[in-house]
Design an enzyme around this catalytic site. Structure first.
Site, PDB file in Angstrom:
ATOM      1  N   SER A 547       0.845  -1.188   0.000  1.00  0.00           N
ATOM      2  CA  SER A 547       0.000   0.000   0.000  1.00  0.00           C
ATOM      3  C   SER A 547       0.884   1.242   0.000  1.00  0.00           C
ATOM      4  O   SER A 547       1.666   1.445  -0.921  1.00  0.00           O
ATOM      5  CB  SER A 547      -0.951  -0.036   1.196  1.00  0.00           C
ATOM      6  N   ASP A 632      -9.628  -4.025  -5.188  1.00  0.00           N
ATOM      7  CA  ASP A 632      -9.011  -3.169  -4.170  1.00  0.00           C
ATOM      8  C   ASP A 632      -9.707  -1.806  -4.169  1.00  0.00           C
ATOM      9  O   ASP A 632      -9.823  -1.162  -5.207  1.00  0.00           O
ATOM     10  CB  ASP A 632      -7.517  -3.001  -4.474  1.00  0.00           C
ATOM     11  N   HIS A 667      -7.999  -5.253  -1.016  1.00  0.00           N
ATOM     12  CA  HIS A 667      -6.742  -4.681  -0.547  1.00  0.00           C
ATOM     13  C   HIS A 667      -5.904  -5.657   0.280  1.00  0.00           C
ATOM     14  O   HIS A 667      -4.685  -5.630   0.227  1.00  0.00           O
ATOM     15  CB  HIS A 667      -7.054  -3.437   0.292  1.00  0.00           C
TER      16      HIS A 667
END
Length: 694
Positions: A547, A632, A667
């Site tokens: 991320s 995501d 995610h």
């Protein structure tokens, strides 16, 4: 197998899109990959998946071996520590061969659940997930009488949750549901349910609704709507059950509204109106508000004031602001409170005991933790009137553990430590805490773990993890999966770089906005310090981040591609400019307070100086595994897809560049525990191969 013996990797077509701003034209050849419904996009992602599988095909046996190793260190049929809430004791359990946890309860008294009591299954994730490639439970709340359960579920990985209400007496679901729900909280009457809802585009929790159980959801009442795009809202109950708190929060500012929990149709009242850069958080005890506030300094202090007299001239200070100690949270109870602090980069749990029913409390010390690098935080503590406090502890070599501290005896009792089967012996492993010196002289903490009998100065492969954003302190937990790396001689390090919250708010401030590059140079300094001091072989350094940590990976590889042998980048935020210039995307507007607003020229120029996608160039790059998920909601799949497509046209080496897209997750990757292990086995096989350890 080398890349030269494989068919050529997929090549994405170019379709230039130009964005002029501040006298500069940004050219994006792969903007078309945003077209999620375009069949060509899915074809490209699947082709990349196929190419990655072909490259890793010779490691199929190794992947199976790693999977079985990691599985051998998991007690597949297990049960959590139960906790009391009202007349029930709640717990979760897992069963061998099943992907998801089962959430249960039994009746009991203060001493524990009745062993002979009938187990009630509240939610069985395995049943709920049948026929679905992804499943996750979000928010849950049970009425005070223990009968009605409100819960949310996500079936795609997009973190878009649907609200249901279950009658725990009959086991039936009430008719209807609500989409895009965040927080859920019952009023004290067991009848009114409050919940937040996100908008359709930006995934911002912006509305707060009240629902009367049994009524159609179409009749729900809109209590509040926050129209400031920087803010998300959330709700909960104070631990004493007296109040419902509605909190609006941006990255730098908060505002709290409160309502008596037994007056659900009343009006919420603001505690303190929002003021830019002022964050405060509240809890209630015996007619007093306890407020954690950063009004006197970035690291927060604790004050108390009477309900109804929240103005600052009524505040009485309990814990002052301290320059070197971050007050991260306060856990408030009838007889005591716990100050959750961070000092020297490590968490502290400091104990305060109230003098009878007054607000005056005396410090009685802190819970001692013996290891040089660890994580410690409050566990589940639902009861306001109690003499004990539960906390969780783990370290890089100590498995996850739950303790109960007794304020009467001053002793901690171990309730449960996660069992690690498969021959784990913690004495074989060592951990250290050292510091690297950044280019400006700042001391950057590094936590290290390794297998002691495999350690050889300057010869071990080195694996370094980093994040460094949002003021998030890098947790130092135990991971049984890591045994498969350490048992092969890999030294693992965690770099606590600026931009994170490891040393408080000022550490965060020193690695965001117009000083964000400190995050990247800190990480490089950490790697150089580790190799210079014998912790790893400079020619065999692997790094990982996900991320915002994927942004870190992209930035440091652009700055120092020569420093790393292999990179694993999970759901990486690498297309900084295009994402932050699109205010319709989730997170963009709220995150102007983290990265800056590129519509302003000074931020545009600074962000452009480090944006990984925009700074790719013709050069030799390390071996890279880039992973994403189609659904995501935090970092859209097209960022890593575009990054890989562009890098393929520029890299001048023959090192592998793999793009792996989970077409059925979000995610966090796969939702099932066995599926997740298979993903980790893929990552580890890639690392072992690229580090020359086969």
């Amino acid at each position: 197998m080398s890349t030269t013996s494989l068919p050529a990797p997929p090549v994405a077509r170019k379709e230039p899109k130009e964005t002029p701003l501040h006298g500069i034209v940004l050219t994006d050849d792969y903007a078309w990959l945003r077209e999620k419904e375009n069949p060509e996009v899915a074809e490209y992602l699947e082709a990349e998946n196929a190419w990655a599988e072909a490259y890793m095909a010779p490691q199929a046996e190794l992947r199976d071996q790693l999977y079985n190793e990691m599985l051998s260190h998991i007690k597949q049929t297990d049960i959590s520590v139960s906790f009391r809430d009202g007349k029930y004791w709640y717990y979760s359990r897992t069963e061998e061969g099943k992907q998801y946890a089962i959430f249960c309860r039994k009746r009991g008294d203060e001493d524990g659940p009745h062993d002979s009591a009938h187990e009630e299954v509240l939610l069985d994730g395995n049943v709920m997930a049948e026929g679905r490639p992804f499943f996750a439970i979000g928010a849950t709340d049970i009425t005070d009488n223990g009968r009605w359960l409100a819960y949310t579920v996500d079936y795609t990985g997009f973190r878009q949750y649907t609200l249901f209400i279950k009658d725990l007496e009959s086991g039936e679901l009430l008719p209807g549901s609500v989409e895009r729900v965040g927080s859920v909280v019952w009023a004290a009457d067991d009848f009114n349910l409050f919940y937040t809802v996100e908008d359709e585009e930006q995934k911002r929790q912006f509305q707060f609704w009240r629902h009367m159980r049994g009524a159609p959801y179409a009749a729900d009442y809109l209590v509040y709507q926050d129209d400031d795009e920087r803010f998300n809202i959330g709700a909960g109950r104070t631990r004493d059950g007296e109040y419902i708190i509605l909190e609006s929060a941006s990255h730098t500012t908060t505002e709290c509204r409160v309502l008596c929990a037994d007056e659900p149709e009343g009006e919420f009242r603001i505690i303190l109106e929002r003021q830019d850069e002022h964050e405060y958080y509240i809890d209630h005890r015996h007619g007093l508000w306890y407020i954690r506030t950063n009004d006197h300094g970035r690291n927060f202090r604790l004050v108390v004031c009477p309900v109804g007299r929240e103005q600052r001239d009524h505040w009485m200070e309990c814990i002052p602001h301290r320059e070197n100690v971050m007050l991260e949270d306060v856990d408030l109870f009838d007889r005591f409170y716990i100050a959750c602090e961070r000092e020297g980069g490590l968490p502290r749990l400091r104990l305060w005991r109230f003098m009878r029913k007054t607000s005056i409390a005396e410090s009685i010390g802190e819970i001692a933790f013996p290891e040089p690098a660890y994580s410690a935080h409050p566990h589940i503590n639902r009861n306001f009137d109690t003499r004990t406090f539960r906390y969780a502890y783990q370290s890089l070599v100590t498995p996850s553990s739950v303790y109960e501290y007794d304020f009467g005896t001053g002793e901690s009792l171990l309730l449960k430590q996660v069992e690690v089967p498969g021959g784990f012996d913690r004495t074989l492993y060592g951990s250290e805490r050292i510091h690297a010196t950044a280019s400006d002289g700042t001391q950057v903490p590094i936590s290290i773990v390794y297998r002691k009998d495999k350690r050889q100065t300057d010869k071990n492969p080195l694996y370094v993890y980093g994040y460094g954003s949002y003021g998030y302190a890098l947790p130092l937990g135990f991971g049984s999966n890591r045994l498969s790396l350490m048992d092969r001689g890999i030294v693992i390090a965690y770099a606590h770089i600026r931009g994170g919250g490891d040393l408080g708010k000022t550490w965060h401030d020193a690695g965001k906005m117009l000083v964000k590059r400190n995050t990247f140079t800190d990480f490089i300094a950490a790697v150089e310090h580790l190799t210079a001091n014998g912790y790893g072989d400079p020619a065999r350094v692997a790094i990982e981040g996900g991320s915002a940590g994927g942004l870190l990976m992209g930035a440091v590889v652009n700055l120092r591609p020569d420093l790393f042998r292999a990179v694993v980048s999970h759901v990486p935020f690498v297309d900084v400019m295009n994402t932050m210039l699109d205010a319709t995307l989730p997170l963009t507007v709220p995150e102007y307070e983290e990265w800056g607003n590129p519509n302003e020229e000074q931020y545009f120029n600074y962000m452009l100086s480090y944006s990984p996608y925009d700074n790719l160039k013709a050069a030799r790059y390390p071996s890279m595994l880039v992973k994403t998920s189609l659904h995501d909601s935090q970092v859209m799949y097209w960022e890593p897809a575009k990054y890989v497509a562009k890098l393929r046209t520029l890299k001048t080496d023959n090192n592998p560049l793999l793009l792996v897209t989970n077409m059925k997750a979000g995610h966090g990757g796969a939702s099932g525990r066995y599926d997740y292990l298979k993903e980790i086995a893929f990552d580890y096989a890639f690392l072992l191969k690229e580090l020359g350890m086969l």
